[in-house]
Design a protein around this motif. Structure first.
Motif, PDB file in Angstrom:
ATOM      1  N   VAL A   9      48.590  35.502  42.641  1.00  0.00           N
ATOM      2  CA  VAL A   9      48.057  34.141  42.707  1.00  0.00           C
ATOM      3  C   VAL A   9      47.342  33.979  44.043  1.00  0.00           C
ATOM      4  CG1 VAL A   9      48.593  31.682  42.740  1.00  0.00           C
ATOM      5  CG2 VAL A   9      49.866  33.219  41.206  1.00  0.00           C
ATOM      6  N   ILE A  10      46.070  33.614  43.961  1.00  0.00           N
ATOM      7  CA  ILE A  10      45.258  33.421  45.172  1.00  0.00           C
ATOM      8  C   ILE A  10      44.847  31.961  45.275  1.00  0.00           C
ATOM      9  CG2 ILE A  10      43.057  33.972  46.284  1.00  0.00           C
ATOM     10  CD1 ILE A  10      43.272  36.763  44.984  1.00  0.00           C
ATOM     11  N   ASP A  11      45.088  31.384  46.441  1.00  0.00           N
ATOM     12  CA  ASP A  11      44.612  30.031  46.736  1.00  0.00           C
ATOM     13  C   ASP A  11      43.475  30.172  47.742  1.00  0.00           C
ATOM     14  OD1 ASP A  11      44.085  27.504  47.614  1.00  0.00           O
ATOM     15  OD2 ASP A  11      46.177  26.979  48.073  1.00  0.00           O
ATOM     16  N   PRO A  12      42.245  29.906  47.345  1.00  0.00           N
ATOM     17  CA  PRO A  12      41.128  30.112  48.279  1.00  0.00           C
ATOM     18  C   PRO A  12      41.181  29.165  49.483  1.00  0.00           C
ATOM     19  CG  PRO A  12      40.360  29.111  46.234  1.00  0.00           C
ATOM     20  CD  PRO A  12      41.796  29.493  46.010  1.00  0.00           C
ATOM     21  N   ARG A  13      41.822  28.040  49.347  1.00  0.00           N
ATOM     22  CA  ARG A  13      42.029  27.028  50.401  1.00  0.00           C
ATOM     23  C   ARG A  13      40.760  26.322  50.857  1.00  0.00           C
ATOM     24  NH1 ARG A  13      46.421  29.713  54.480  1.00  0.00           N
ATOM     25  NH2 ARG A  13      44.783  31.245  54.845  1.00  0.00           N
ATOM     26  N   THR A  14      39.642  27.014  50.875  1.00  0.00           N
ATOM     27  CA  THR A  14      38.359  26.331  51.095  1.00  0.00           C
ATOM     28  C   THR A  14      37.393  26.802  50.012  1.00  0.00           C
ATOM     29  OG1 THR A  14      37.511  28.014  52.621  1.00  0.00           O
ATOM     30  CG2 THR A  14      38.700  26.174  53.598  1.00  0.00           C
ATOM     31  N   LEU A  15      36.567  25.888  49.550  1.00  0.00           N
ATOM     32  CA  LEU A  15      35.566  26.230  48.520  1.00  0.00           C
ATOM     33  C   LEU A  15      34.252  26.639  49.158  1.00  0.00           C
ATOM     34  CD1 LEU A  15      36.277  23.362  45.963  1.00  0.00           C
ATOM     35  CD2 LEU A  15      37.304  25.653  46.118  1.00  0.00           C
ATOM     36  N   VAL A  16      33.952  26.050  50.315  1.00  0.00           N
ATOM     37  CA  VAL A  16      32.805  26.444  51.126  1.00  0.00           C
ATOM     38  C   VAL A  16      33.287  26.543  52.561  1.00  0.00           C
ATOM     39  CG1 VAL A  16      30.466  25.891  51.871  1.00  0.00           C
ATOM     40  CG2 VAL A  16      31.245  25.172  49.597  1.00  0.00           C
ATOM     41  N   PRO A  17      33.326  27.711  53.175  1.00  0.00           N
ATOM     42  CA  PRO A  17      32.987  29.011  52.573  1.00  0.00           C
ATOM     43  C   PRO A  17      34.090  29.484  51.619  1.00  0.00           C
ATOM     44  CG  PRO A  17      33.723  29.273  54.856  1.00  0.00           C
ATOM     45  CD  PRO A  17      33.687  27.805  54.598  1.00  0.00           C
ATOM     46  N   PHE A  18      33.722  30.344  50.686  1.00  0.00           N
ATOM     47  CA  PHE A  18      34.663  30.842  49.683  1.00  0.00           C
ATOM     48  C   PHE A  18      34.951  32.311  49.962  1.00  0.00           C
ATOM     49  CE2 PHE A  18      36.591  32.094  45.782  1.00  0.00           C
ATOM     50  CZ  PHE A  18      37.126  30.940  45.233  1.00  0.00           C
ATOM     51  N   ASP A  19      36.225  32.651  49.921  1.00  0.00           N
ATOM     52  CA  ASP A  19      36.666  34.009  50.248  1.00  0.00           C
ATOM     53  C   ASP A  19      36.613  34.894  48.996  1.00  0.00           C
ATOM     54  OD1 ASP A  19      37.874  36.294  51.134  1.00  0.00           O
ATOM     55  OD2 ASP A  19      39.752  35.341  51.741  1.00  0.00           O
ATOM     56  N   ASP A  20      35.413  35.320  48.621  1.00  0.00           N
ATOM     57  CA  ASP A  20      35.269  36.222  47.475  1.00  0.00           C
ATOM     58  C   ASP A  20      35.999  37.544  47.719  1.00  0.00           C
ATOM     59  OD1 ASP A  20      33.706  34.374  46.210  1.00  0.00           O
ATOM     60  OD2 ASP A  20      31.916  35.635  46.047  1.00  0.00           O
ATOM     61  N   GLU A  21      36.000  37.964  48.978  1.00  0.00           N
ATOM     62  CA  GLU A  21      36.509  39.290  49.312  1.00  0.00           C
ATOM     63  C   GLU A  21      37.959  39.488  48.853  1.00  0.00           C
ATOM     64  OE1 GLU A  21      36.815  41.394  53.535  1.00  0.00           O
ATOM     65  OE2 GLU A  21      34.941  40.288  53.247  1.00  0.00           O
ATOM     66  N   THR A  22      38.773  38.465  49.112  1.00  0.00           N
ATOM     67  CA  THR A  22      40.180  38.567  48.740  1.00  0.00           C
ATOM     68  C   THR A  22      40.334  38.630  47.216  1.00  0.00           C
ATOM     69  OG1 THR A  22      40.912  37.467  50.750  1.00  0.00           O
ATOM     70  CG2 THR A  22      42.406  37.354  48.872  1.00  0.00           C
ATOM     71  N   VAL A  23      39.522  37.882  46.510  1.00  0.00           N
ATOM     72  CA  VAL A  23      39.582  37.900  45.044  1.00  0.00           C
ATOM     73  C   VAL A  23      39.162  39.279  44.536  1.00  0.00           C
ATOM     74  CG1 VAL A  23      38.655  36.886  42.929  1.00  0.00           C
ATOM     75  CG2 VAL A  23      39.152  35.413  44.907  1.00  0.00           C
ATOM     76  N   VAL A  24      38.083  39.796  45.089  1.00  0.00           N
ATOM     77  CA  VAL A  24      37.581  41.097  44.628  1.00  0.00           C
ATOM     78  C   VAL A  24      38.598  42.204  44.935  1.00  0.00           C
ATOM     79  CG1 VAL A  24      35.770  42.833  44.985  1.00  0.00           C
ATOM     80  CG2 VAL A  24      35.163  40.408  44.763  1.00  0.00           C
ATOM     81  N   ALA A  25      39.201  42.128  46.115  1.00  0.00           N
ATOM     82  CA  ALA A  25      40.202  43.134  46.479  1.00  0.00           C
ATOM     83  C   ALA A  25      41.348  43.126  45.471  1.00  0.00           C
ATOM     84  CB  ALA A  25      40.722  42.860  47.886  1.00  0.00           C
ATOM     85  N   SER A  26      41.745  41.948  45.044  1.00  0.00           N
ATOM     86  CA  SER A  26      42.829  41.857  44.064  1.00  0.00           C
ATOM     87  C   SER A  26      42.387  42.411  42.708  1.00  0.00           C
ATOM     88  CB  SER A  26      43.263  40.400  43.919  1.00  0.00           C
ATOM     89  OG  SER A  26      44.184  40.247  42.871  1.00  0.00           O
ATOM     90  N   LEU A  27      41.138  42.122  42.346  1.00  0.00           N
ATOM     91  CA  LEU A  27      40.649  42.589  41.035  1.00  0.00           C
ATOM     92  C   LEU A  27      40.568  44.113  40.960  1.00  0.00           C
ATOM     93  CD1 LEU A  27      37.881  39.919  40.297  1.00  0.00           C
ATOM     94  CD2 LEU A  27      40.065  40.228  39.096  1.00  0.00           C
ATOM     95  N   THR A  28      40.411  44.767  42.107  1.00  0.00           N
ATOM     96  CA  THR A  28      40.411  46.231  42.055  1.00  0.00           C
ATOM     97  C   THR A  28      41.769  46.739  41.575  1.00  0.00           C
ATOM     98  OG1 THR A  28      41.115  46.417  44.361  1.00  0.00           O
ATOM     99  CG2 THR A  28      38.736  46.428  43.952  1.00  0.00           C
ATOM    100  N   GLU A  29      42.810  45.931  41.732  1.00  0.00           N
ATOM    101  CA  GLU A  29      44.134  46.330  41.232  1.00  0.00           C
ATOM    102  C   GLU A  29      44.414  45.780  39.836  1.00  0.00           C
ATOM    103  OE1 GLU A  29      47.126  45.158  44.083  1.00  0.00           O
ATOM    104  OE2 GLU A  29      45.891  45.867  45.754  1.00  0.00           O
ATOM    105  N   THR A  30      43.981  44.537  39.580  1.00  0.00           N
ATOM    106  CA  THR A  30      44.409  43.880  38.334  1.00  0.00           C
ATOM    107  C   THR A  30      43.377  43.950  37.217  1.00  0.00           C
ATOM    108  OG1 THR A  30      43.464  41.741  38.958  1.00  0.00           O
ATOM    109  CG2 THR A  30      45.721  42.197  39.702  1.00  0.00           C
ATOM    110  N   SER A  31      42.101  43.951  37.551  1.00  0.00           N
ATOM    111  CA  SER A  31      40.990  44.018  36.584  1.00  0.00           C
ATOM    112  C   SER A  31      40.930  42.826  35.628  1.00  0.00           C
ATOM    113  CB  SER A  31      41.057  45.310  35.757  1.00  0.00           C
ATOM    114  OG  SER A  31      41.050  46.425  36.612  1.00  0.00           O
ATOM    115  N   ARG A  32      41.720  41.790  35.941  1.00  0.00           N
ATOM    116  CA  ARG A  32      41.687  40.607  35.072  1.00  0.00           C
ATOM    117  C   ARG A  32      41.671  39.350  35.940  1.00  0.00           C
ATOM    118  NH1 ARG A  32      44.195  44.413  32.032  1.00  0.00           N
ATOM    119  NH2 ARG A  32      43.778  44.359  29.791  1.00  0.00           N
ATOM    120  N   LEU A  33      40.716  38.448  35.633  1.00  0.00           N
ATOM    121  CA  LEU A  33      40.572  37.235  36.439  1.00  0.00           C
ATOM    122  C   LEU A  33      40.774  35.990  35.592  1.00  0.00           C
ATOM    123  CD1 LEU A  33      39.738  35.724  39.075  1.00  0.00           C
ATOM    124  CD2 LEU A  33      37.371  35.853  38.248  1.00  0.00           C
ATOM    125  N   LEU A  34      41.695  35.151  36.050  1.00  0.00           N
ATOM    126  CA  LEU A  34      41.930  33.852  35.414  1.00  0.00           C
ATOM    127  C   LEU A  34      41.816  32.783  36.498  1.00  0.00           C
ATOM    128  CD1 LEU A  34      42.892  31.899  33.231  1.00  0.00           C
ATOM    129  CD2 LEU A  34      45.223  32.717  33.594  1.00  0.00           C
TER     130      LEU A  34
END
Lengths: 315, 322
Positions: B229-254
């Motif tokens: 579970v990722i909470d971006p905490r800010t929408l601008v700027p948005f931390d895509d990096e953390t989401v992408v890093a997680s997707l390299t492990e999970t391959s599924r985004l909700l």
């Protein structure tokens, strides 16, 4: 109080500047739209002439005259309207957003009335920091019908902020004559509902404008709060470059041209013996030359490079 | 300490640290705020720095902007986030654009606070999750804290930032509890919080939905599914990096979002991931969002409008079965 030769010079510089901008449009050197202030020069020159260093000003999209009256350089203002990198805003703002913080010109605003709350905030900062600075904000007659006007004057009044609201009543809100949009003949009367002074002045008489501005600025600086000034004047051009102003009743423009603020001041200086015809000619010639040389410089400046477009969104 | 109380703590700490910080808004001073989020600040800092305003949202935001141009660091409250509609010009045309259209002549250190979101029965004009209204306005930064520590740390960071930051305080989270120590950390803008780690699925959610996502992840774990579970905490700027890093492990985004999908941060995130990281995915990325209606009043209607834990769990199972 009467206008001076320096006032005449300042008004002529604005007049020639605006004439030049109109000409630049016909040569397709200016983008979008522009809103010219020929005929209204006595208002910004008279009001800004009563300000001191450190004072600030916000104005409308018909604000070239106000920004120049604060002392912004002719060439950098031309440069901005031409979209040049050397313009006051680096070509990011254009005609409707002339801004020069170095002379206290905090912004020309393209949304009617939006410059008022911002001026109130600048005055709040002056009060809070105890700088003694005064903020002037110019607005059109039409802006007295938008909500931001009410909110701003009301807030400035209850907090006794050092701000002067100057209505440039040029008789038209875009294409609509004032009487069709506004149920009071004297916009200065609107001050009564905020418990502040409302003053009507002949906006084509720079000396009269100076006298009213001096009182309002002194009142603001003394901590006694805002004043609403209505300067009665006339927009000699249409609303914007696409407006031939065919809605004007016959004879109206001619009547106002007979009271042109530049001519009025030149005549008065002559009558009072404050300037000889030769001195007036010299002032006229110098203003024309300064404007034309500034324009030549601005035209020689490069456009901003497209690679710089992402710069300046965030600090 | 709860989410409601930590607001005055954060503002007070910044006001104590910097004389240029002032607070203005409707009933923020004598009354301590319509939501009691600014209690005690008037007594501590006085009426020059903590100012009650008339009901004039345009003047509140514009005055904050003007004061910032002259060197103050105003914090302005506009109460319910729905009222952003009343002062949208000052937010979107003035505050956001002022630095850019002046060619960078000004810094605009303004913090705008507003009480956000649905779930408390306030109906359509007092429940708007308004962060997506401001998403398409370059020049603004947007913070959407979900916890006491994040609200404290993000609000302080917002006040210190030289740009306009809109901080959304979710009013259905006011009772959430948390600890904020005497030397609690500032939270940088643009750094997501990985609330929970799991290898099967990445769930991204903010504010109220973050808490529901955590609850859903607990139920999924009982079913043998481990979610990050990722909470971006800010929408601008948005931390895509953390989401992408997680997707390299999970391959599924909700992505779970309170509010309709159109023109939203959730839809934008799904689009960016699909466009730039399609190769990481084993299933289509999905946005669980609210219906395209105003927020309804009646309890069963509002409950159905907000994405539920059940919906999150069901959608997660569907992602995994894809």
């Amino acid at each position: 109080m009467s206008g001076s030769l320096a006032d005449l010079s300042a008004m002529l510089r604005i007049r020639h500047f605006e004439d030049a901008v109109r000409d630049l449009f016909t040569r397709d050197l200016v983008r979008g739209s522009t809103h010219l202030c020929q005929g209204q020069e006595a208002v910004p020159v008279g009001v800004c002439g009563e300000l001191a260093p450190g004072d600030t000003m916000t104005c409308t999209y018909r604000g070239h005259g106000a920004v120049l009256a604060m002392g912004s350089p002719l060439d950098r203002c031309f440069g901005e309207i031409l979209g040049r990198a050397g313009g006051v805003c680096g070509g990011r703002g254009g005609s409707m957003h002339l801004t020069d913080a170095s002379v206290g010109a905090l912004g020309s605003n393209a949304v009617v009335g939006a410059q008022l709350p911002i001026a109130v905030g600048a005055a709040l900062a002056a009060q809070h920091l105890g700088t003694g600075a005064v903020t002037v904000t110019f607005l059109g007659d039409g802006a007295t019908n938008i909500g931001a006007f009410h909110e701003s004057v009301n807030l400035a009044a209850i907090w006794r902020l050092p701000v002067v609201f100057v209505i440039e009543n040029n008789q038209y809100g875009e294409y609509s004559p004032l009487a069709t949009t506004t149920p009071v003949a004297r916009l200065a009367d609107r001050a009564a509902s905020y418990g502040i002074p409302g003053v009507f002045v002949d906006g084509n008489d720079v000396g009269a404008v100076r006298a009213v501005a001096a009182t309002a600025v002194a009142r603001a600086r003394a901590g006694d709060g805002p004043t609403l000034v209505e300067a009665d004047t006339y927009r000699q051009q249409g609303h914007s470059r696409s407006d031939p102003a065919t809605y004007r009743p016959p004879g109206e423009l001619e009547r106002w041209l007979a009271r042109d603020p530049v001519t009025l001041l030149a005549d008065r200086l002559t009558e009072q013996g404050a300037a000889t015809p030769a001195e007036l000619d010299a002032v006229r010639e110098r203003a024309r030359a300064e404007v034309s040389q500034a324009l030549e410089r601005a035209l020689s400046w490069p456009m901003p490079h497209p690679d710089t477009r992402l710069e300046g969104v965030y600090a | 300490m709860n989410y409601r109380q930590v607001i005055a703590r954060a503002i007070g700490d910044e006001m104590a640290a910097d004389d240029r910080v002032i607070l203005l808004g409707e009933d923020v001073a004598a009354a301590g705020g319509a939501f009691k989020t600014t209690v005690g600040l008037l007594e501590r800092f006085g009426p020059q720095r903590v100012r009650d305003t008339p009901i004039s949202e345009q003047a509140i935001v514009g005055a904050a902007l003007g004061a910032a141009l002259m060197g103050l660091r105003p914090v302005a409250e506009i109460m319910f986030a729905d009222f952003a509609g009343v002062c949208f010009d000052q937010l979107a045309n003035q505050l956001a654009k002022y630095r850019y259209m002046s060619g960078g002549q000004f810094r605009v250190p303004v913090t705008i606070r507003m009480a956000n979101g649905a779930g408390a029965g306030f109906a359509a004009q007092h429940s708007q999750p308004a962060e997506n209204w401001l998403l398409n306005v370059p020049g603004l930064k947007i913070a959407v804290p979900a916890t006491v520590a994040d609200l404290y740390g993000l609000l302080r960071t917002a006040i210190r930032d030289d740009n306009p930051v809109v901080v959304f305080e979710h009013k259905n989270l006011f009772a959430v509890k948390g600890e904020v120590g005497p030397d609690a950390a500032l939270v940088p803008l643009g750094v997501a919080d990985v609330v929970r780690r799991g290898g099967d699925l990445t769930v991204v959610a903010t504010q109220q939905m973050r808490h529901r996502a955590v609850e859903a992840a607990g139920r999924l774990a009982a079913d043998g599914v481990e979610a990050t579970v990722i909470d971006p905490r800010t929408l601008v700027p948005f931390d895509d990096e953390t989401v992408v890093a997680s997707l390299t492990e999970t391959s599924r985004l909700l992505v779970v979002q309170e509010g309709p999908a159109g023109g939203s941060w959730g839809a934008s995130l799904v689009a960016r991931i699909a466009q730039d990281h399609f190769d990481l995915l084993d299933a289509p990325p999905v946005l669980v969002a609210s219906d395209d209606t105003p927020v309804p009043y009646a309890g069963p209607l509002e409950d159905a409008w907000l994405p539920t834990v059940d919906r999150i769990v069901d959608q997660a199972h569907r992602q995994l079965a894809y």
